[in-house]
Design an enzyme around this catalytic site. Structure first.
Site, PDB file in Angstrom:
ATOM      1  N   TRP A   1       2.244   1.641  -3.343  1.00 36.48           N
ATOM      2  CA  TRP A   1       1.181   2.085  -4.258  1.00 36.48           C
ATOM      3  C   TRP A   1       1.070   3.609  -4.225  1.00 36.48           C
ATOM      4  O   TRP A   1       0.846   4.257  -5.249  1.00 36.48           O
ATOM      5  CB  TRP A   1      -0.154   1.457  -3.833  1.00 36.48           C
ATOM      6  CG  TRP A   1      -1.320   1.908  -4.669  1.00 36.48           C
ATOM      7  CD1 TRP A   1      -1.712   1.399  -5.864  1.00 36.48           C
ATOM      8  CD2 TRP A   1      -2.237   2.966  -4.366  1.00 36.48           C
ATOM      9  NE1 TRP A   1      -2.812   2.071  -6.328  1.00 36.48           N
ATOM     10  CE2 TRP A   1      -3.157   3.041  -5.432  1.00 36.48           C
ATOM     11  CE3 TRP A   1      -2.374   3.855  -3.304  1.00 36.48           C
ATOM     12  CZ2 TRP A   1      -4.202   3.964  -5.456  1.00 36.48           C
ATOM     13  CZ3 TRP A   1      -3.404   4.773  -3.328  1.00 36.48           C
ATOM     14  CH2 TRP A   1      -4.305   4.824  -4.395  1.00 36.48           C
ATOM     15  N   HIS A   2       1.266   4.175  -3.041  1.00 31.74           N
ATOM     16  CA  HIS A   2       1.164   5.627  -2.917  1.00 31.74           C
ATOM     17  C   HIS A   2       2.310   6.336  -3.630  1.00 31.74           C
ATOM     18  O   HIS A   2       2.150   7.462  -4.098  1.00 31.74           O
ATOM     19  CB  HIS A   2       1.135   6.038  -1.445  1.00 31.74           C
ATOM     20  CG  HIS A   2      -0.214   5.873  -0.815  1.00 31.74           C
ATOM     21  ND1 HIS A   2      -0.551   4.771  -0.084  1.00 31.74           N
ATOM     22  CD2 HIS A   2      -1.317   6.640  -0.847  1.00 31.74           C
ATOM     23  CE1 HIS A   2      -1.808   4.886   0.323  1.00 31.74           C
ATOM     24  NE2 HIS A   2      -2.302   6.016  -0.129  1.00 31.74           N
ATOM     25  N   GLY A   3       3.456   5.725  -3.680  1.00 31.35           N
ATOM     26  CA  GLY A   3       4.559   6.394  -4.370  1.00 31.35           C
ATOM     27  C   GLY A   3       5.830   5.585  -4.300  1.00 31.35           C
ATOM     28  O   GLY A   3       6.018   4.780  -3.383  1.00 31.35           O
TER      29      GLY A   3
ATOM     30  N   VAL B   1       0.851  -1.204   0.000  1.00 30.03           N
ATOM     31  CA  VAL B   1       0.000   0.000   0.000  1.00 30.03           C
ATOM     32  C   VAL B   1       0.883   1.249   0.000  1.00 30.03           C
ATOM     33  O   VAL B   1       0.632   2.213  -0.726  1.00 30.03           O
ATOM     34  CB  VAL B   1      -0.947   0.005   1.225  1.00 30.03           C
ATOM     35  CG1 VAL B   1      -1.584   1.381   1.418  1.00 30.03           C
ATOM     36  CG2 VAL B   1      -2.026  -1.047   1.065  1.00 30.03           C
TER      37      VAL B   1
ATOM     38  N   PHE C   1      -0.638  10.083  -6.914  1.00 27.86           N
ATOM     39  CA  PHE C   1      -0.546   8.625  -6.793  1.00 27.86           C
ATOM     40  C   PHE C   1      -1.142   7.957  -8.013  1.00 27.86           C
ATOM     41  O   PHE C   1      -1.240   6.803  -8.121  1.00 27.86           O
ATOM     42  CB  PHE C   1      -1.239   8.147  -5.518  1.00 27.86           C
ATOM     43  CG  PHE C   1      -0.779   8.901  -4.290  1.00 27.86           C
ATOM     44  CD1 PHE C   1       0.569   9.190  -4.111  1.00 27.86           C
ATOM     45  CD2 PHE C   1      -1.685   9.340  -3.357  1.00 27.86           C
ATOM     46  CE1 PHE C   1       0.993   9.904  -3.009  1.00 27.86           C
ATOM     47  CE2 PHE C   1      -1.263  10.044  -2.232  1.00 27.86           C
ATOM     48  CZ  PHE C   1       0.067  10.329  -2.065  1.00 27.86           C
TER      49      PHE C   1
END
Lengths: 504, 419
Positions: free
Chosen positions: A339-341, A336, A504
């Site tokens: 996934w954000h960066g 996760v 994102f």
């Protein structure tokens, strides 16, 4: 294009809606859907037209994979198509989002000099890729129905949720796209949708954007390796946790409101996360469609596999807990974070959240094992949860490890507390009042609960929405109040500040 | 009923607000030539020039422009006799890099029948770091400025600018900032002590409010030079007209493009190294940039000569007022003196309108002055003369030099402590 722009509010949205309903009435539903898709591409292209072919290509490819999965009688072939489809999606995402990050790691570990040129991250790539991976998995499980290319295209590009979610399921949207009611203009939909949109716009431009002044100076100083001071660093961390909440929940409200004007319901994405009494509950209330996605497609499969392994090894409750909960939680949340960066700060953010959730799971197990009803007062639980969250958002906001280190050093440096100034105490009062409001006031879902503006969802049912004394209805006082809110938002809409989640 | 009431109320509120901001017109966009007593002085323009001025140029279509950074806005008088028969606009912008100056030139060239240009040259506009910041559009207002310029950098028409200009209108009429600026504009009429923007783009108003020491102002600007110009508080890079690989800053590229366009379009251009106070040259010296300063002048002359030769035209005149002359060696009042005002200078970087008129008189009306006409043929000789003048001044004013050094060393120590 930004929801919080005059262009979107006064030109794009009115034209899109007017032509959509006109086309539906005069030229048929297919024409109206084509118009909506075209305008969704315009909405996307406004940011950078160069990436429109990428989005279009991704849609065509995934639609083809989805059709192949639905038509495949042989499970092996379907499995191969699924793996191929997911791999291609992840490679695309990996190239645009993670190539530089992983090249950096390889270079650091091996001393090699892989050069990755500057790659501009296409807007919304994480969102539309994940949505399509979910579509492929559902196709493999045979839980999606074929509904034609046009509607699939609309499912991915539908402008209210294209850029930053909510992340929707095929099965949630397709039935709605096929209902004839969405092609008829209803003033009640427009009233409800615009009211929710106004709430979101107010949250974003009046509250969220205004907090930036309390956040950026401390984090910028930290990025330069300076010590922003104990007080300023804590203030910035608290202010940022509010900013990201108002920014993203504001975005979600605007997305839900925009979709509702066409009669399309989107799932709820926020439900007062700062009222949560545990970190686990907070994640059930924060970016709920992402939590749903990761639970369904990442956590649960890993957890099931490891639970089976644990049962094979020994029937020990603690081992089961570690294998079926702790490890999957940590893996899931590191993903996760990524996934954000593509950055170590996001990896650390995910790891931190995974550890917090694991600790919570262990704590729950411990309570069950002792068979004692040890309870912490709810207000204390809420405060502790919030504190843990605020500590973690520093990882989310900082751009580099230098920034993170400097911020945490400042947050622990109590000696600089003496440098308090009157002006900054005023800022603290603003932050405290805003936290108070988030804890006291009903959320958007509660405000509009009676009109059921969102898709019903199991996770939402668990939250047991109770009636509140403040709610929206189509009345003159409400019209005046919301017009005043809209007017205030218009006046504050001076800067083109993008949504935090757009990166994102 | 709900929707009707909401739309009606909203329309009324927005109309009132837009009407108020339209009438007060804090940036002089809608009625620059017909302003009334209550809004005559546009006081709230600072840092908003990149947004205001492209509009005004499109509207006014000047045949003459003054280009440069804030120095040109401060010092050059658009009502000078030379501009009497010309439609002049001062398109200078505070903190403008060479990139911005070039874009301002392109915009004016595209929007009007441009004939004459006075280009104020400032070394700080050629800083490589400054160029990068401008290119990255991280500077305040640069992104909007870029959108409003009617041509792209490659010279093709920026069709989107027409739309961007329209999209900008709500910012002028409905925004919180515009409303705040409208209220301040009303409040500041008559009693305002600072600067305001006139209808030809120049900065006008009282130089320093009574009770403010000009000596202190000099010290403050020397600190600013140390922290923001010669060292950059936002970056580890220091001031340089060179890139890291030793090549000239890309600002020179924009300068070349500007000259190229000017020669190509038969523009009558004058390049001016405008005056700065000797404190500025001493600050340059303290940061060991004196050689770079001379090299900067040399490169300007060479580029101008080369491009003129390419077009087989006479090179644009380059006037130099930036050296140790009597004009720039004006005595700075003591910090404790809150009354004394200097005749020629406002601070080490900015000269007053009197000095500006001194420059314009000599450049355009052939009057006597401190300016020297530089060319490739006399460059070395003139640089030697200027070096000698610097030496002479330093010999005769040792106490002043020590004072500047002391201020700069304190500024540098403070900068080092902060970073």
């Amino acid at each position: 294009m930004l929801f919080n722009s005059y262009l979107y509010i006064f030109i794009f949205l009115p034209i899109t809606l007017s032509v959509f309903f006109f086309a539906a009435r005069r030229a048929g539903e297919t024409t109206a859907i084509c118009w909506l898709i075209a305008m969704s591409f315009v909405f996307y292209a406004w940011w950078n037209p160069a990436y429109v072919p990428l989005l279009a290509g991704s849609i065509i490819f995934n639609y083809w994979c989805g059709r192949s999965l639905q038509n495949a009688d042989n499970r092996h072939i379907a499995g191969a198509v699924l793996v191929f489809g997911i791999t291609c999606n992840l490679l695309l995402l990996g190239y645009f989002k993670y190539a530089g990050f992983f090249a950096g790691i390889v270079n650091a570990l091996s001393g090699a000099e892989f050069l990755v040129g500057e790659i501009i991250l296409p807007l919304a790539i994480s969102f539309f890729t994940f949505q399509q991976i979910a579509y492929l998995v559902d196709g493999y499980k045979k839980v999606v129905m074929s509904s034609g290319f046009l509607r699939y295209c609309l499912f991915i590009t539908f402008f209210p949720q294209l850029i930053a979610g909510p992340i929707v399921h095929h099965k949630e949207m397709m039935p709605q796209f096929q209902e004839s009611r969405i092609f008829c203009f209803l003033s009640s939909n427009l009233a409800l949708g615009s009211a929710i949109f106004i709430v979101g716009l107010f949250k974003k431009v009046v509250i969220g954007d205004s907090l930036d002044g309390l956040v950026t100076p401390a984090f910028s100083a930290a990025e330069l390796g300076e010590n922003p001071g104990f007080y300023s660093s804590w203030l910035a961390a608290f202010a940022f946790s509010l900013q990201v909440y108002f920014d993203f929940s504001g975005y979600t409200d605007m997305a839900i409101g925009s979709a509702l004007m066409i009669g399309i319901q989107l799932p709820v994405n926020f439900f007062s996360p700062y009222k949560a009494a545990s970190i686990s509950e907070l994640w059930r209330r924060w970016h709920m469609t992402l939590t749903r996605f990761i639970t369904e497609y990442i956590f649960t499969p890993i957890s099931h596999k490891l639970a089976r392994l644990s049962l094979k090894l020994a029937s020990n409750t603690w081992l089961l807990l570690i294998l079926a909960s702790v490890i999957p939680l940590i893996i899931t949340f590191v993903l996760v974070g990524l996934w954000h960066g593509a950055g170590w700060n996001f990896v650390l953010f995910g790891l931190y959240q995974g550890l917090l959730l694991s600790l919570h799971a262990l704590w729950q197990q411990m309570k069950r094992a002792k068979r004692r009803k040890f309870t912490i007062p709810k207000s204390l639980s809420v405060a502790l949860t919030l504190l843990a969250w605020v500590w973690g958002v520093v990882l989310f906001r900082a751009d580099s490890l230098t920034g993170i280190t400097a911020m945490y050093a400042a947050m622990l440096d109590i000696s600089s507390l003496s440098a308090l100034k009157g002006a900054s105490l005023y800022s603290a009062a603003v932050v405290v009042i805003l936290y108070g409001l988030t804890l006291i006031l009903p959320n958007t879902e509660q405000l509009f609960h009676q009109h059921r503006p969102r898709l019903s969802d199991k996770s939402l049912e668990k939250l047991r929405i109770s009636a509140t004394r403040i709610y929206w209805k189509e009345s003159i006082p409400c019209a005046i109040f919301f017009a005043a809110m809209f007017f205030t938002a218009m006046v504050f809409m001076t800067r083109k500040i993008e949504f935090i989640y757009f990166q994102f | 009923m709900y929707l009707r009431a909401q739309v009606l109320l909203l329309a009324i509120l927005l109309a009132i607000l837009a009407g108020f901001n339209y009438v007060v017109d804090p940036y002089g966009i809608y009625s620059p030539d017909h302003s009334y007593q209550f809004n005559h002085n546009k006081t709230e323009f600072f840092m908003k020039e990149p947004v205001i001025k492209p509009y005004r140029v499109s509207d006014m279509r000047p045949d003459t422009v003054i280009l440069g950074a804030s120095r040109a806005g401060f010092g050059y008088d658009e009502n000078h006799a030379y501009f009497d028969d010309k439609k002049v606009y001062n398109f200078s912008m505070a903190g403008a890099s060479m990139y911005m100056i070039y874009r301002a030139f392109q915009h004016t060239l595209h929007e009007s029948e441009l004939r004459h240009v006075a280009l104020d040259l400032s070394m700080t506009a050629f800083d490589e770091h400054h160029a990068l910041v401008a290119r990255d559009k991280k500077n305040a207002g640069i992104d909007v400025f870029e959108e409003l310029i009617s041509v792209r950098e490659d010279g093709s028409k920026n069709w989107l600018s027409i739309f961007r200009k329209l999209a900008q209108i709500p910012q002028f009429l409905l925004s919180y900032q515009a409303t705040k600026d409208s209220i301040k504009t009303l409040q500041h009429q008559g009693s305002h002590q600072g600067w305001y923007l006139n209808n030809k783009g120049g900065w006008r108003g009282s130089t320093l409010p009574p009770g403010i020491s000009q000596g202190k102002r000099f010290v403050r600007i020397l600190h600013l030079l140390a922290n923001d110009y010669f060292s950059h508080s936002s970056s580890s890079q220091s001031f340089s007209i060179y890139r890291e690989n030793g090549e000239l800053s890309r600002s020179f590229g924009y300068f070349e493009n500007l000259l190229d366009d000017a020669y190509k379009n038969d523009i009558d251009m004058t390049l001016i190294f405008s005056p700065s106070h000797v404190f500025f040259y001493e600050a340059v010296d303290y940061h060991e940039l004196s050689k770079m300063y001379v090299e900067w002048k040399r490169q300007i002359i060479l580029i101008n000569t080369n491009i003129a030769a390419q077009y087989r035209k006479e090179a644009f005149p380059v006037w130099d007022f930036a050296y140790y002359s009597w004009l720039n060696a004006e005595m700075v009042p003591e910090k404790s003196n809150q009354i004394a005002r200097m005749r020629w200078h406002y601070d080490p970087l900015h000269f007053n309108r009197a000095a500006g008129n001194h420059v314009l008189d000599q450049v355009y009306l052939n009057k006597e002055g401190t300016g020297v006409l530089l060319s490739a043929s006399n460059l070395d000789a003139e640089m030697s003369i200027q070096a000698q003048k610097k030496k002479d001044y330093r010999e005769e004013n040792k106490a002043v030099i020590e004072n500047v050094k002391d201020i700069m060393s304190r500024a540098a120590a403070r900068f080092a402590k902060q970073n």
